[in-house]
Design a protein around this motif. Structure first.
Motif, short mmCIF file in Angstrom:
data_model
loop_
_atom_site.label_atom_id
_atom_site.label_comp_id
_atom_site.label_asym_id
_atom_site.label_seq_id
_atom_site.Cartn_x
_atom_site.Cartn_y
_atom_site.Cartn_z
N GLU A 29 33.35 30.08 48.32
CA GLU A 29 33.22 29.79 46.89
C GLU A 29 31.90 29.09 46.63
N SER A 30 31.45 29.26 45.41
CA SER A 30 30.21 28.64 44.98
C SER A 30 30.41 28.14 43.57
N GLY A 31 29.73 27.08 43.21
CA GLY A 31 29.87 26.51 41.88
C GLY A 31 28.54 26.34 41.19
N THR A 61 33.20 28.46 38.85
CA THR A 61 33.38 28.64 40.29
C THR A 61 33.51 30.13 40.56
N VAL A 62 32.78 30.61 41.54
CA VAL A 62 32.80 32.02 41.91
C VAL A 62 33.38 32.12 43.32
N PRO A 75 37.33 42.04 44.52
CA PRO A 75 36.47 41.76 43.37
C PRO A 75 36.21 40.26 43.26
N LEU A 76 35.06 39.91 42.70
CA LEU A 76 34.73 38.50 42.51
C LEU A 76 35.74 37.85 41.59
N MET A 77 36.01 36.59 41.82
CA MET A 77 36.89 35.83 40.94
C MET A 77 36.08 34.70 40.33
N VAL A 91 36.99 40.65 24.24
CA VAL A 91 36.99 41.44 25.47
C VAL A 91 38.33 41.29 26.17
N ASN A 92 38.86 42.41 26.62
CA ASN A 92 40.08 42.37 27.42
C ASN A 92 39.70 41.96 28.84
N THR A 93 40.11 40.78 29.27
CA THR A 93 39.71 40.28 30.58
C THR A 93 40.26 41.13 31.72
N ASN A 94 41.31 41.91 31.46
CA ASN A 94 41.85 42.79 32.51
C ASN A 94 40.96 44.01 32.74
N SER A 95 40.06 44.32 31.80
CA SER A 95 39.18 45.48 31.96
C SER A 95 37.86 45.12 32.64
N LEU A 96 37.63 43.85 32.95
CA LEU A 96 36.41 43.43 33.61
C LEU A 96 36.43 43.81 35.09
N HIS A 97 35.25 43.87 35.71
CA HIS A 97 35.15 44.19 37.13
C HIS A 97 35.32 42.94 37.99
N VAL A 98 35.65 41.83 37.37
CA VAL A 98 35.91 40.57 38.06
C VAL A 98 37.23 40.03 37.56
N PHE A 99 37.83 39.15 38.35
CA PHE A 99 39.01 38.42 37.88
C PHE A 99 38.54 37.15 37.22
N TYR A 100 39.03 36.85 36.04
CA TYR A 100 38.70 35.59 35.37
C TYR A 100 39.97 34.77 35.25
#
Length: 103
Positions: A29-31, A61-62, A75-77, A91-100
Motif C-alpha cells: 500500500e501507498s499513501g 491509500t492505494v 485491480p487497484l484499490m 459516476v457509478n463506482t462499480n464501473s471503474l477499473h479500480v475498487f473505491y
C-alpha cells in the motif's frame, strides 16, 4: 542485514513447501498526499512551503496486489475519506477499473 535474512527465510519457505511462483503473492500500500505542495523548490530553498499556505494533509491509500510472475494482478484499490466523493458525483463506482472504498 535483516533484509537479507528475511529474503533467505522466504526462499527457504517457498522451496520447502514446493510453492510455484504463481502461488506467491505480494500486496503493498501507498499513501500519496495528492494535494500537497512541493517540499522544496528551485526558487527559494530555505522556505519549507509556499508562503501563506499550510501543507495539505489530504491523501488516499492505494493498494496493489500481484503474484510473483505478474500474470495475476488484482485491480487497484483506492481508499478515500468520503463515501461519495464529489469527483465521483455522477459516476457509478462499480464501473471503474479500480475498487473505491471509504474509511
Amino acid at each position: 542485514m535483516a533484509v537479507e535474512k528475511f529474503i533467505k527465510e522466504i526462499d527457504d519457505l517457498i522451496s520447502s513447501e514446493n510453492y510455484l511462483p504463481q502461488q506467491v503473492y505480494n500486496r503493498d500500500e501507498s499513501g500519496p498526499k495528492f494535494k500537497a505542495l512541493p517540499q522544496k523548490s528551485i526558487a527559494c530553498q530555505e522556505e519549507s512551503c509556499a508562503p501563506g499556505f499550510k501543507m495539505s494533509k489530504k491523501r488516499v491509500t492505494v493498494l496493489a496486489c500481484s503474484n510473483a510472475i505478474g500474470d495475476n494482478r488484482s485491480p487497484l484499490m483506492f481508499i478515500g475519506k468520503s463515501k461519495n466523493p464529489r469527483a465521483l458525483k455522477n459516476v457509478n463506482t462499480n464501473s471503474l477499473h479500480v475498487f473505491y472504498r471509504n474509511q
